[in-house]
Scaffold this motif. Structure first.
Motif, PDB file in Angstrom:
ATOM      1  N   ILE A   1       0.833  -1.209   0.000  1.00 26.70           N
ATOM      2  CA  ILE A   1       0.000   0.000   0.000  1.00 26.70           C
ATOM      3  C   ILE A   1       0.864   1.254   0.000  1.00 26.70           C
ATOM      4  N   PHE A   2       1.824   1.323   0.898  1.00 22.79           N
ATOM      5  CA  PHE A   2       2.640   2.529   1.017  1.00 22.79           C
ATOM      6  C   PHE A   2       3.522   2.745  -0.208  1.00 22.79           C
ATOM      7  N   LEU A   3       4.210   1.703  -0.642  1.00 26.42           N
ATOM      8  CA  LEU A   3       5.106   1.859  -1.786  1.00 26.42           C
ATOM      9  C   LEU A   3       4.329   2.228  -3.053  1.00 26.42           C
ATOM     10  N   SER A   4       3.221   1.529  -3.296  1.00 26.19           N
ATOM     11  CA  SER A   4       2.443   1.766  -4.505  1.00 26.19           C
ATOM     12  C   SER A   4       1.769   3.139  -4.475  1.00 26.19           C
ATOM     13  N   SER A   5       1.136   3.465  -3.359  1.00 20.57           N
ATOM     14  CA  SER A   5       0.401   4.729  -3.263  1.00 20.57           C
ATOM     15  C   SER A   5       1.332   5.926  -3.415  1.00 20.57           C
ATOM     16  N   ILE A   6       2.474   5.883  -2.749  1.00 18.73           N
ATOM     17  CA  ILE A   6       3.417   7.007  -2.836  1.00 18.73           C
ATOM     18  C   ILE A   6       3.935   7.163  -4.257  1.00 18.73           C
ATOM     19  N   PHE A   7       4.265   6.043  -4.908  1.00 14.22           N
ATOM     20  CA  PHE A   7       4.767   6.109  -6.285  1.00 14.22           C
ATOM     21  C   PHE A   7       3.694   6.641  -7.231  1.00 14.22           C
ATOM     22  N   ILE A   8       2.467   6.142  -7.102  1.00 13.06           N
ATOM     23  CA  ILE A   8       1.371   6.567  -7.985  1.00 13.06           C
ATOM     24  C   ILE A   8       1.058   8.042  -7.781  1.00 13.06           C
ATOM     25  N   ILE A   9       0.970   8.478  -6.524  1.00 17.21           N
ATOM     26  CA  ILE A   9       0.654   9.880  -6.238  1.00 17.21           C
ATOM     27  C   ILE A   9       1.765  10.801  -6.736  1.00 17.21           C
ATOM     28  N   LEU A  10       3.008  10.410  -6.536  1.00 18.50           N
ATOM     29  CA  LEU A  10       4.137  11.237  -6.969  1.00 18.50           C
ATOM     30  C   LEU A  10       4.148  11.402  -8.484  1.00 18.50           C
ATOM     31  N   THR A  11       3.973  10.307  -9.212  1.00 19.62           N
ATOM     32  CA  THR A  11       4.004  10.380 -10.679  1.00 19.62           C
ATOM     33  C   THR A  11       2.810  11.164 -11.229  1.00 19.62           C
ATOM     34  N   SER A  12       1.634  10.948 -10.676  1.00 17.38           N
ATOM     35  CA  SER A  12       0.455  11.677 -11.159  1.00 17.38           C
ATOM     36  C   SER A  12       0.541  13.157 -10.805  1.00 17.38           C
ATOM     37  N   LEU A  13       1.158  13.485  -9.675  1.00 16.64           N
ATOM     38  CA  LEU A  13       1.342  14.891  -9.298  1.00 16.64           C
ATOM     39  C   LEU A  13       2.268  15.594 -10.273  1.00 16.64           C
ATOM     40  N   ILE A  14       3.327  14.915 -10.676  1.00 15.44           N
ATOM     41  CA  ILE A  14       4.271  15.488 -11.647  1.00 15.44           C
ATOM     42  C   ILE A  14       3.560  15.780 -12.964  1.00 15.44           C
ATOM     43  N   VAL A  15       2.756  14.825 -13.433  1.00 15.26           N
ATOM     44  CA  VAL A  15       2.075  14.978 -14.727  1.00 15.26           C
ATOM     45  C   VAL A  15       1.008  16.075 -14.671  1.00 15.26           C
ATOM     46  N   THR A  16       0.198  16.081 -13.619  1.00 15.48           N
ATOM     47  CA  THR A  16      -0.853  17.104 -13.518  1.00 15.48           C
ATOM     48  C   THR A  16      -0.255  18.497 -13.333  1.00 15.48           C
ATOM     49  N   PHE A  17       0.810  18.595 -12.553  1.00 17.59           N
ATOM     50  CA  PHE A  17       1.487  19.885 -12.366  1.00 17.59           C
ATOM     51  C   PHE A  17       2.079  20.384 -13.682  1.00 17.59           C
ATOM     52  N   SER A  18       2.704  19.466 -14.419  1.00 19.59           N
ATOM     53  CA  SER A  18       3.294  19.836 -15.709  1.00 19.59           C
ATOM     54  C   SER A  18       2.223  20.309 -16.677  1.00 19.59           C
ATOM     55  N   GLY A  19       1.097  19.615 -16.715  1.00 18.47           N
ATOM     56  CA  GLY A  19       0.016  20.017 -17.598  1.00 18.47           C
ATOM     57  C   GLY A  19      -0.517  21.394 -17.267  1.00 18.47           C
ATOM     58  N   ARG A  20      -0.484  21.761 -15.998  1.00 19.73           N
ATOM     59  CA  ARG A  20      -0.998  23.073 -15.589  1.00 19.73           C
ATOM     60  C   ARG A  20      -0.033  24.205 -15.940  1.00 19.73           C
ATOM     61  N   VAL A  21       1.253  24.025 -15.642  1.00 18.41           N
ATOM     62  CA  VAL A  21       2.203  25.139 -15.785  1.00 18.41           C
ATOM     63  C   VAL A  21       2.811  25.244 -17.184  1.00 18.41           C
ATOM     64  N   LEU A  22       2.852  24.120 -17.930  1.00 13.99           N
ATOM     65  CA  LEU A  22       3.492  24.162 -19.254  1.00 13.99           C
ATOM     66  C   LEU A  22       2.503  24.451 -20.374  1.00 13.99           C
ATOM     67  N   LYS A  23       1.230  24.122 -20.153  1.00 12.89           N
ATOM     68  CA  LYS A  23       0.176  24.361 -21.165  1.00 12.89           C
ATOM     69  C   LYS A  23       0.531  23.729 -22.509  1.00 12.89           C
TER      70      LYS A  23
END
Length: 540
Positions: free
Chosen positions: A340-362
């Motif tokens: 749970i911990f390893l998977s959740s942290i990895f999934i949240i970290l990767t999705s945060l990077i992608v969503t953040f990039s989509g917002r700031v890079l347009k």
């Protein structure tokens, strides 16, 4: 000049990292398509005439049965708790969500064991009459057992989405209908249902995807569906090509409902004036036989979907406590929490990077591929497992490496499989918050001298923190219940509660499977309770 150059390098780095993550998430899906080009398989020719028809027929029958039953159970219960006041309504509007804590395959174990020959149902009825036990106790057939187990554990999708729409419906529309002479039935059919239709379609689409993705339930009942066909092709016949072919066919089937869900989600609109918003919480008070009917329906649904399997599992756990000792239980808890911990942290970290990039890079390219990346949720766990095996086999054959040995049968492979399957949960949870954050905040931060990463740390993270915790809880619920990915990609001799329950049930030790099953339900119930208390409970 140097500042602009450094900023450009930073933006490109963020863009390439995001695209790499998306390609990684999409790679198993792409592998399935690639592996089916010019495919030839002897086993494919063998089963194509009879078995393929059987897979299709059984899958369609189960799908239609589950959709109809979940529509009735979820729709009626959502309508009752949204528009009426009766005894226990405040309890039922949250407790009916507890059905999510019961995986369908675990419900199947309890349902089968309860109604089996000389089981609990037999003991209860035969206490009054031996003859009655032969006529009153139903025989659970494989197809009907699968439909019941899936429906009573998946109706929550329809319930929660339909109730959310009902709560946001304009009271003015209902009052206009009454002024036109509509009775309750006319109001329900001509106003309430049409305005809630997109949400109902979303719920049913999610139910359809989960039904077609199910492996544990149909495998336990011995029903031949696409998922069992994929498992048998690979695990029994050692035919990865046929498994890939069936996976591709199943993906097309499920993507149809995934597309319906996406279209329906875009069509949801709420038309509420301030006055209407204040009116909509007024409910009709039910008394007499109407109030009793509403209470009985909700209580019966709560009892059969949650209390029934929970009570049986508690009972059987005490009766079969010798099958798992304390050390084994502690080890299973450790393995599950670790995943749970390893998977959740990895999934949240990767999705945060992608969503953040989509917002700031347009970036339009990034936006397009980001939309594709969430399609992994539509892939059944069994398909994810087969596609990951195919992916690393393909890479090894091209590069003459042994990556398959590092990922197949290892924790890394499990984390990768969970990431492909559950990435969309975190992505959508984070993106929902980003859509509510005004972009002028980012522009103001840039004017104050913040770089993009500083904006993420100091501006976005405080606003996202609550939803990141919510995403962690949602992913945890899915990971602890997931069966086929864990069963196929796990390391040797690595057990979780789901695999332990499946192995015991597969060896006809259904009642002994109650111990690991109970822990799945307890962990899931705790996580769902936290979700309800801190994220889903009405603040109005």
């Amino acid at each position: 000049m140097n500042i602009n150059l450094n900023q450009r390098v930073s933006d490109n780095s963020i863009l390439f990292l995001s695209l790499f993550i998306i390609i990684l998430i999409l790679s198993p899906i792409l592998t399935i398509f690639f592996e089916n080009i010019n495919q030839k398989s002897d086993y494919l020719n063998f089963f194509s005439s009879g078995e393929f028809r059987s897979y299709t027929m059984n899958s369609v029958v189960i799908l239609i049965g589950v959709l109809l039953l979940t529509l009735f159970l979820g729709g009626v219960s959502a309508y009752l708790v949204s528009f009426y006041e009766f005894v226990g309504v405040n309890f039922f509007k949250y407790s009916l969500l507890m059905s999510f804590a019961i995986p369908p395959y675990i419900y199947a174990y309890t349902l089968s064991a309860f109604f089996e020959n000389f089981g609990i149902a037999y003991s209860l009825v035969s206490f009054f009459s031996e003859d009655l036990s032969k006529t009153l106790i139903p025989k659970i057939e494989p197809l009907s057992g699968s439909i019941i187990s899936l429906s009573l554990t998946l109706f929550g999708y329809v319930f929660i989405l339909t109730r959310s729409t009902f709560l946001n419906q304009s009271r003015d529309l209902i009052e206009v209908g009454k002024s036109l002479g509509f009775n309750n039935i006319d109001t329900f059919l001509k106003i309430i249902i049409p305005t809630a239709r997109p949400a109902i379609f979303i719920g049913l689409s999610l139910v359809a995807m989960e039904t077609l993705s199910d492996f544990g339930t149909v495998s336990f009942f011995g029903v031949s569906t696409y998922t069992t066909g994929i498992y048998n092709s690979w695990f029994i016949f050692d035919d990865l090509k046929t498994a890939n072919f069936l996976s591709l066919f199943l993906i097309f089937f499920i993507l149809f409902f995934f597309g319906l869900e996406s279209i329906s989600r875009k069509n949801i609109k709420f038309f509420n004036s301030n006055n209407s918003f204040n009116k909509k919480n007024k409910k009709v008070i039910l008394s007499g036989y109407k109030g009793f009917f509403a209470f009985f329906f909700c209580f019966f649904l709560f009892s059969t979907s949650f209390l029934f399997p929970l009570v049986l599992m508690v009972k059987w756990s005490f009766m079969n406590s010798s099958y798992l000792d304390l050390n084994q239980i502690l080890q299973l808890n450790y393995n599950s929490i670790k995943l749970i911990f390893l998977s959740s942290i990895f999934i949240i970290l990767t999705s945060l990077i992608v969503t953040f990039s989509g917002r700031v890079l347009k970036s339009k390219i990034l936006s397009f591929f980001s939309s594709l990346s969430i399609s992994g949720y539509a892939m059944p766990g069994i398909v994810v497992s087969v596609s990951i095996i195919s992916l690393f086999s393909l890479i090894d054959s091209f590069l003459d490496m042994n990556l398959r040995g590092y990922f197949i049968g290892s924790i890394y492979g499990l984390i990768f499989g969970y990431s492909v399957r559950f990435y969309s949960i975190s992505f959508n949870t984070i993106k929902t918050v980003y859509l509510k954050i005004n972009k002028s905040i980012d522009e103001s931060a840039l004017l104050l001298g913040f770089n993009k990463l500083s904006i993420l740390k100091n501006v976005h993270y405080p606003l996202l923190k609550k939803n990141l915790i919510f995403a962690f809880i949602l992913i945890s619920i899915e990971v602890i219940k997931e069966l086929p990915i864990t069963l196929i990609l796990r390391p040797f001799n690595f057990e979780t509660f789901s695999t332990s329950a499946f192995n015991l049930a597969s060896n006809d030790l259904v009642e002994a499977a109650a111990i690991p099953s109970l822990f799945i339900v307890l962990w899931s119930s705790l996580l769902i309770f936290l979700s309800i208390k801190f994220f889903l409970i009405d603040k109005k």
